[in-house]
Write a protein that holds these residues in place. Structure first.
Motif, PDB file in Angstrom:
ATOM      1  N   GLY A 264      45.894 -44.541  23.110  1.00  0.00           N
ATOM      2  CA  GLY A 264      44.905 -45.098  24.014  1.00  0.00           C
ATOM      3  C   GLY A 264      43.599 -45.447  23.325  1.00  0.00           C
ATOM      4  O   GLY A 264      42.563 -45.597  23.975  1.00  0.00           O
ATOM      5  N   TYR A 265      43.620 -45.603  22.000  1.00  0.00           N
ATOM      6  CA  TYR A 265      42.412 -45.957  21.253  1.00  0.00           C
ATOM      7  C   TYR A 265      42.135 -47.455  21.427  1.00  0.00           C
ATOM      8  O   TYR A 265      43.031 -48.284  21.256  1.00  0.00           O
ATOM      9  CB  TYR A 265      42.571 -45.642  19.772  1.00  0.00           C
ATOM     10  N   PRO A 266      40.895 -47.825  21.702  1.00  0.00           N
ATOM     11  CA  PRO A 266      40.599 -49.237  21.956  1.00  0.00           C
ATOM     12  C   PRO A 266      40.521 -50.068  20.682  1.00  0.00           C
ATOM     13  O   PRO A 266      40.157 -49.562  19.612  1.00  0.00           O
ATOM     14  CB  PRO A 266      39.220 -49.173  22.638  1.00  0.00           C
ATOM     15  N   LEU A 267      40.859 -51.333  20.814  1.00  0.00           N
ATOM     16  CA  LEU A 267      40.681 -52.302  19.743  1.00  0.00           C
ATOM     17  C   LEU A 267      39.589 -53.263  20.166  1.00  0.00           C
ATOM     18  O   LEU A 267      39.664 -53.869  21.241  1.00  0.00           O
ATOM     19  CB  LEU A 267      41.985 -53.077  19.500  1.00  0.00           C
ATOM     20  N   HIS A 268      38.573 -53.409  19.308  1.00  0.00           N
ATOM     21  CA  HIS A 268      37.504 -54.332  19.661  1.00  0.00           C
ATOM     22  C   HIS A 268      38.036 -55.761  19.696  1.00  0.00           C
ATOM     23  O   HIS A 268      38.832 -56.186  18.859  1.00  0.00           O
ATOM     24  CB  HIS A 268      36.342 -54.259  18.672  1.00  0.00           C
ATOM     25  N   GLY A 269      37.593 -56.494  20.698  1.00  0.00           N
ATOM     26  CA  GLY A 269      38.080 -57.844  20.918  1.00  0.00           C
ATOM     27  C   GLY A 269      39.158 -57.894  21.988  1.00  0.00           C
ATOM     28  O   GLY A 269      39.467 -58.955  22.505  1.00  0.00           O
ATOM     29  N   GLN A 270      39.712 -56.717  22.322  1.00  0.00           N
ATOM     30  CA  GLN A 270      40.699 -56.635  23.389  1.00  0.00           C
ATOM     31  C   GLN A 270      40.261 -55.633  24.461  1.00  0.00           C
ATOM     32  O   GLN A 270      40.117 -55.987  25.623  1.00  0.00           O
ATOM     33  CB  GLN A 270      42.069 -56.243  22.817  1.00  0.00           C
ATOM     34  N   ASP A 271      40.053 -54.382  24.066  1.00  0.00           N
ATOM     35  CA  ASP A 271      39.710 -53.328  25.022  1.00  0.00           C
ATOM     36  C   ASP A 271      38.208 -53.066  25.075  1.00  0.00           C
ATOM     37  O   ASP A 271      37.717 -52.408  25.991  1.00  0.00           O
ATOM     38  CB  ASP A 271      40.438 -52.034  24.648  1.00  0.00           C
ATOM     39  N   LEU A 272      37.501 -53.537  24.086  1.00  0.00           N
ATOM     40  CA  LEU A 272      36.039 -53.523  24.018  1.00  0.00           C
ATOM     41  C   LEU A 272      35.597 -54.903  23.559  1.00  0.00           C
ATOM     42  O   LEU A 272      36.245 -55.506  22.706  1.00  0.00           O
ATOM     43  CB  LEU A 272      35.534 -52.493  22.999  1.00  0.00           C
ATOM     44  N   SER A 273      34.504 -55.406  24.102  1.00  0.00           N
ATOM     45  CA  SER A 273      34.006 -56.712  23.680  1.00  0.00           C
ATOM     46  C   SER A 273      32.623 -56.916  24.272  1.00  0.00           C
ATOM     47  O   SER A 273      32.120 -56.067  25.014  1.00  0.00           O
ATOM     48  CB  SER A 273      34.943 -57.836  24.148  1.00  0.00           C
ATOM     49  N   LEU A 274      32.032 -58.053  23.977  1.00  0.00           N
ATOM     50  CA  LEU A 274      30.746 -58.383  24.596  1.00  0.00           C
ATOM     51  C   LEU A 274      30.873 -58.488  26.107  1.00  0.00           C
ATOM     52  O   LEU A 274      29.881 -58.349  26.829  1.00  0.00           O
ATOM     53  CB  LEU A 274      30.207 -59.692  24.014  1.00  0.00           C
ATOM     54  N   ASP A 275      32.101 -58.718  26.603  1.00  0.00           N
ATOM     55  CA  ASP A 275      32.329 -58.805  28.045  1.00  0.00           C
ATOM     56  C   ASP A 275      32.846 -57.498  28.649  1.00  0.00           C
ATOM     57  O   ASP A 275      33.033 -57.420  29.860  1.00  0.00           O
ATOM     58  CB  ASP A 275      33.342 -59.926  28.349  1.00  0.00           C
ATOM     59  N   ILE A 276      33.091 -56.507  27.807  1.00  0.00           N
ATOM     60  CA  ILE A 276      33.614 -55.218  28.284  1.00  0.00           C
ATOM     61  C   ILE A 276      32.680 -54.116  27.799  1.00  0.00           C
ATOM     62  O   ILE A 276      32.594 -53.848  26.601  1.00  0.00           O
ATOM     63  CB  ILE A 276      35.045 -54.964  27.780  1.00  0.00           C
TER      64      ILE A 276
END
Length: 393
Positions: A264-276
């Motif tokens: 469940g580790y996030p990947l930036h650009g998918q699970d974290l981003s400027l919109d998340i």
């Protein structure tokens, strides 16, 4: 390009994957020739040409090696930035989300660089606190230049921010037997999780100074070795010379993705981003909410108080289906969210995903939803990651 088919072991397209048109400008790891000799299949990722998987078994074999034995990933594409000078740690703490005051020298911390206006995530970063005047940062490959730019723009005259992206290689030695392997090479392994130690490896051409970090992206016992780029081959060769006794395998980005998704580790650009934002991604544990200042503080505190409109949840397939990023999540005829990361879990032998689900849908763990997979509805259960329990914590 990273494959996007629906079969086991295949990866969804990642945000950091570079277009084919840019392939001629890709950076290469100092270990590129070693990967070629090992039969690596390469993929452009974050501006770098990096191993996707290796001949002789591919993703499933590499994934299993890390869950049961030991594997090594070349993650030299990750960024490296040094913040130094009087007040460097205080300056970083006033910019990044987590509270460096919670740790001391010799410790590492997961933290976020957020946009000051919106609270969206510019990048997620590991910060290594050496001293009050020295912090070493490891951001994601594609975001390093932007993180450095923002830090430089905010830095006082006493603090310098240096982009050292290609000065160091990073090798992630991960798995239940990783400590045994490093100990066989005379490297320290007893330090606690999220700490680091300077060390010396007796290389074939002489001693190599490196940093052994008790960190990783797999959920297993693991270490990351930060090595001067000119000594990367020496360290790689030493690992594999000693590693045969422990079943060491080289592992690529495909296994790295399945391993981190299982946790469940996030990947930036998918699970974290400027919109998340961190609030939406359930990463509020990496925010020092009581700090007087950090980028995005006002926006994030307001969102936390009001409650986010969507939150990152886990999904596990009930049907024989593999969810992929961008697929729509439904309850009856209503769209209630979007898959951000999805893959086949080699450990669970089923499809798993992370998805942003609308808070208004009032979904609880155990509730059933449907994911639209190319026009076919596949039933999935809402759950809380991780999807697996690591063999060693």
């Amino acid at each position: 390009m990273l494959t996007s088919g629906s079969g086991p072991g295949k990866l969804p397209p990642m945000t950091d994957v570079t277009t084919d048109a840019a392939a001629t400008r890709l950076r290469r790891s100092p270990l590129h020739e070693r990967h070629t000799a090992a039969g690596a299949k390469f993929a452009p990722f974050g501006g770098w040409e990096m191993p996707l998987e290796y001949a002789g078994g591919g993703v499933l074999r590499e994934h299993t090696a890390v869950r049961t034995g030991v594997g090594v990933f070349d993650v030299s594409h990750l960024g490296k930035a040094r913040v130094a000078g009087p007040g460097a740690a205080e300056f970083v703490n006033a910019c990044l989300s987590n509270d460096l005051g919670r740790i001391g020298p010799g410790r590492a911390q997961y933290t976020l660089a957020c946009d000051d206006a919106t609270g969206g995530v510019v990048d997620d970063i590991i910060a290594y606190l050496h001293a009050d005047d020295h912090v070493f940062l490891i951001p994601n490959a594609a975001n390093t230049a932007e993180v450095v730019r923002r830090l430089r723009a905010a830095a006082p005259p006493s603090v310098t921010v240096t982009d050292e992206h290609e000065a160091y290689a990073v090798l992630a030695v991960q798995g239940p037997r990783s400590g045994e392997l490093l100990a066989a090479l005379g490297l320290p392994t007893a330090h606690e999780y999220m700490s680091f130690s300077a060390a010396t490896l007796d290389g074939a051409a002489g001693p190599v100074e490196l940093t052994v970090c008790r960190t990783g992206y797999t959920g297993e016992l693991g270490f990351e070795l930060v090595v001067p780029a000119e000594h990367a081959v020496t360290v790689w060769d030493a690992l594999f010379a000693a590693g045969a006794a422990y079943g060491l395998l080289p592992c690529g980005l495909a296994a790295r993705d399945t391993l981190r998704t299982e946790m469940g580790y996030p990947l930036h650009g998918q699970d974290l981003s400027l919109d998340i934002t961190p609030v939406q991604a359930r990463s509020g544990w990496a925010v020092g909410w009581d700090k007087p200042a950090f980028w995005g503080r006002d926006a994030l505190r307001a969102e936390k108080a009001a409650g986010p409109r969507r939150t990152l949840r886990g999904l596990e397939a009930v049907d024989r289906a593999i969810p992929r990023p961008g697929m729509t999540v439904h309850v009856d005829d209503a769209a209630v969210g979007t898959v951000t990361s999805g893959t086949f879990s080699p450990t669970r032998k089923q499809g798993i995903a992370l998805a942003l689900l609308d808070t208004a849908a009032n979904l609880a763990d155990g509730d059933l939803v449907e994911v639209d997979i190319r026009g076919r509805r596949a039933q999935m259960r809402v759950t809380r990651p991780p999807f697996v329990t690591p063999s060693v914590k």
